[in-house]
Enzyme design. Structure first.
Site, PDB file in Angstrom:
ATOM      1  CE  LYS A  18      -4.612  -0.891   1.594  1.00 51.23           C
ATOM      2  NZ  LYS A  18      -5.692  -0.585   2.504  1.00 51.23           N
ATOM      3  CE  LYS A  67      -5.018 -13.235  -0.903  1.00 49.70           C
ATOM      4  NZ  LYS A  67      -6.107 -13.946  -0.305  1.00 49.70           N
ATOM      5  CE  LYS A 106     -13.089 -13.198   3.555  1.00 44.43           C
ATOM      6  NZ  LYS A 106     -12.062 -12.715   4.481  1.00 44.43           N
TER       7      LYS A 106
HETATM    8  P1  ATP Z   1      -9.278  -9.916   2.459  1.00 43.59           P
HETATM    9  O1  ATP Z   1      -9.265  -9.601   0.990  1.00 43.59           O
HETATM   10  O2  ATP Z   1     -10.257  -9.090   3.253  1.00 43.59           O
HETATM   11  O3  ATP Z   1      -7.885  -9.947   3.056  1.00 43.59           O
HETATM   12  P2  ATP Z   1      -9.213 -12.746   2.045  1.00 43.59           P
HETATM   13  O4  ATP Z   1     -10.062 -13.236   0.948  1.00 43.59           O
HETATM   14  O5  ATP Z   1      -7.748 -12.619   1.801  1.00 43.59           O
HETATM   15  O6  ATP Z   1      -9.869 -11.393   2.557  1.00 43.59           O
HETATM   16  P3  ATP Z   1      -8.764 -13.569   4.759  1.00 43.59           P
HETATM   17  O7  ATP Z   1      -9.867 -13.490   5.775  1.00 43.59           O
HETATM   18  O8  ATP Z   1      -7.753 -12.479   4.752  1.00 43.59           O
HETATM   19  O9  ATP Z   1      -9.453 -13.689   3.313  1.00 43.59           O
HETATM   20  O10 ATP Z   1      -8.028 -14.958   4.869  1.00 43.59           O
HETATM   21  C1  ATP Z   1      -8.592 -16.085   5.536  1.00 43.59           C
HETATM   22  C2  ATP Z   1      -7.741 -17.295   5.251  1.00 43.59           C
HETATM   23  O11 ATP Z   1      -7.930 -17.703   3.886  1.00 43.59           O
HETATM   24  C3  ATP Z   1      -6.237 -17.054   5.419  1.00 43.59           C
HETATM   25  O12 ATP Z   1      -5.671 -18.215   5.965  1.00 43.59           O
HETATM   26  C4  ATP Z   1      -5.756 -16.833   4.008  1.00 43.59           C
HETATM   27  O13 ATP Z   1      -4.392 -17.167   3.861  1.00 43.59           O
HETATM   28  C5  ATP Z   1      -6.661 -17.804   3.259  1.00 43.59           C
HETATM   29  N1  ATP Z   1      -6.819 -17.375   1.863  1.00 43.59           N
HETATM   30  C6  ATP Z   1      -7.415 -16.235   1.441  1.00 43.59           C
HETATM   31  N2  ATP Z   1      -7.397 -16.161   0.103  1.00 43.59           N
HETATM   32  C7  ATP Z   1      -6.755 -17.276  -0.334  1.00 43.59           C
HETATM   33  C8  ATP Z   1      -6.404 -17.781  -1.619  1.00 43.59           C
HETATM   34  N3  ATP Z   1      -6.728 -17.109  -2.730  1.00 43.59           N
HETATM   35  N4  ATP Z   1      -5.734 -18.964  -1.705  1.00 43.59           N
HETATM   36  C9  ATP Z   1      -5.407 -19.652  -0.577  1.00 43.59           C
HETATM   37  N5  ATP Z   1      -5.708 -19.229   0.661  1.00 43.59           N
HETATM   38  C10 ATP Z   1      -6.375 -18.059   0.797  1.00 43.59           C
HETATM   39 MG    MG Z   2      -6.551 -11.590   3.285  1.00 39.01          MG
END
Ligand code: ATP
Ligand code: MG
Length: 330
Positions: free
Chosen positions: A118, A197, A200
């Site tokens: 960021k 990746k 969310k």
């Molecule tokens: P945000 O975008 O808000 O960070 P996120 O989709 O990355 O949300 P998190 O709540 O940050 O989700 O992550 C929850 C768990 O899911 C963590 O262990 C993270 O490493 C795993 N995770 C998230 N996205 C992926 C992905 N694309 N592939 C594998 N693991 C993932």
């Molecule tokens: Mg995340």
């Protein structure tokens, strides 16, 4: 990796910052279930304090927190074999975070990708994002965890947790357990619809509990190149294959690799196959999720029981930490 003790303490969390997606399932929840089936002491929480670093809509955060708890249960986290709780129901993590902050070098946090990316893009970041890894360290260390099942994106944060625990132990004695990340190679990074990746916060997800038509639309919008049906394709370079493969055993993977390489395979057929496999795999969880909609008291009860169990191990640790640093217990 050190020799794994027979019975380990496992901890991990997901932020209720948006709807759960394939990356969360394969990168995290699937391993959560494996660990509780293995009879380990498992603590799985909803990281609602962490979610505040990306979500500033109180009502939406509340709604997502409640719905993500139901998602966890519908996906197969068994409240009889693990503790499911809200991070905010154990506010001592914030206290522990502060105590850890006082032994955390600035440079350690300045090197963290989430913050650095960021800053490099010139996006203003706040102290919450900067301190995020210390709160995560507190979540992990407060239950004296041995293993933390996460996706690859969290690897660095687990290393930071280890460093912080070591700094603390060097000053105050060996109170904190040094944890290890658990990241199976094949699911370390699930790609999103746009090839980044799946996240969310990137608007590139395939959501586990979206309406059937939305799921179809999300799967059909996975970006592909413009190769014709007839052309042979390299599965290793295909995002569609990377997603389809998550649902396949080795034999099925070999079948699809062969189909990709032989030519005559259109992307529509692959997308349909992903959709079918998605519905087959998550159909029962999606039905269960609908049932849970009408049972909010049941979900609340599970969260209450979960935090009671987690506090049983967390509070004695916090007391010891207070004692070591010279903060009175009352
Ligand atoms: P945000 O975008 O808000 O960070 P996120 O989709 O990355 O949300 P998190 O709540 O940050 O989700 O992550 C929850 C768990 O899911 C963590 O262990 C993270 O490493 C795993 N995770 C998230 N996205 C992926 C992905 N694309 N592939 C594998 N693991 C993932
Ligand atoms: Mg995340």
């Amino acid at each position: 990796m050190t020799q794994a003790p027979e019975k380990m303490v496992i901890v991990s969390g997901i932020q209720p910052s948006g709807n759960l997606h394939l990356g969360n399932y394969f990168g995290a929840v699937q391993q959560f279930i494996q660990f509780h089936e293995g009879g380990h002491a498992c603590y799985y929480f909803l990281a609602n304090y962490h979610a505040l670093t990306s979500l500033r809509d109180g009502q939406r955060l509340l709604n997502l927190t409640r719905s993500t708890a139901a998602d966890y249960i519908a996906l197969g986290l068994d409240p009889g074999r693990c503790s499911i709780y809200l991070q905010s129901d154990m506010p001592e993590v914030c206290e522990l975070q502060w105590l850890l902050t006082t032994v955390t070098p600035m440079g350690l946090l300045e090197r963290c990708h989430a913050f650095k990316d960021k800053a490099q893009q010139g996006i203003p970041s706040d102290h919450g994002l900067f301190a995020y890894p210390v709160l995560m360290a507190a979540d992990i260390l407060i239950v004296s965890a041995n293993r933390v099942p996460v996706g690859q994106d969290q690897k660095q944060h687990i290393e930071v947790t280890r460093d912080i625990a070591q700094y603390f132990n060097n000053v105050y004695g060996d109170l904190l357990t040094i944890p290890e990340a658990f990241i199976p190679e094949s699911v370390a990074t699930v790609p999103g619809r746009d090839g980044r990746k799946m996240s969310k916060s990137y608007n590139n997800t395939i959501e586990l509990f979206a309406k059937e038509e939305e799921v179809r639309q999300q799967i059909y919008s996975i970006v592909t190149d413009s190769a014709s049906v007839a052309e042979p394709k390299d599965p290793e370079k295909s995002m569609l294959y990377a997603i389809l493969k998550l649902f396949c055993n080795l034999e099925e993977q070999a079948y699809w690799q062969d189909r990709f390489r032989s030519g005559g395979l259109g992307y529509r057929e692959v997308k349909q196959a992903i959709f079918d496999r998605f519905m087959e795999k998550f159909g029962p969880a999606r039905d269960r999720r609908k049932e849970l909609e009408s049972q909010p008291e049941y979900v609340d009860e599970i969260l209450k029981r979960g935090v009671d169990q987690a506090r049983k191990v967390a509070l004695p640790l916090v007391r010891k930490v207070r004692e070591a640093v010279g903060i009175p217990n009352n």
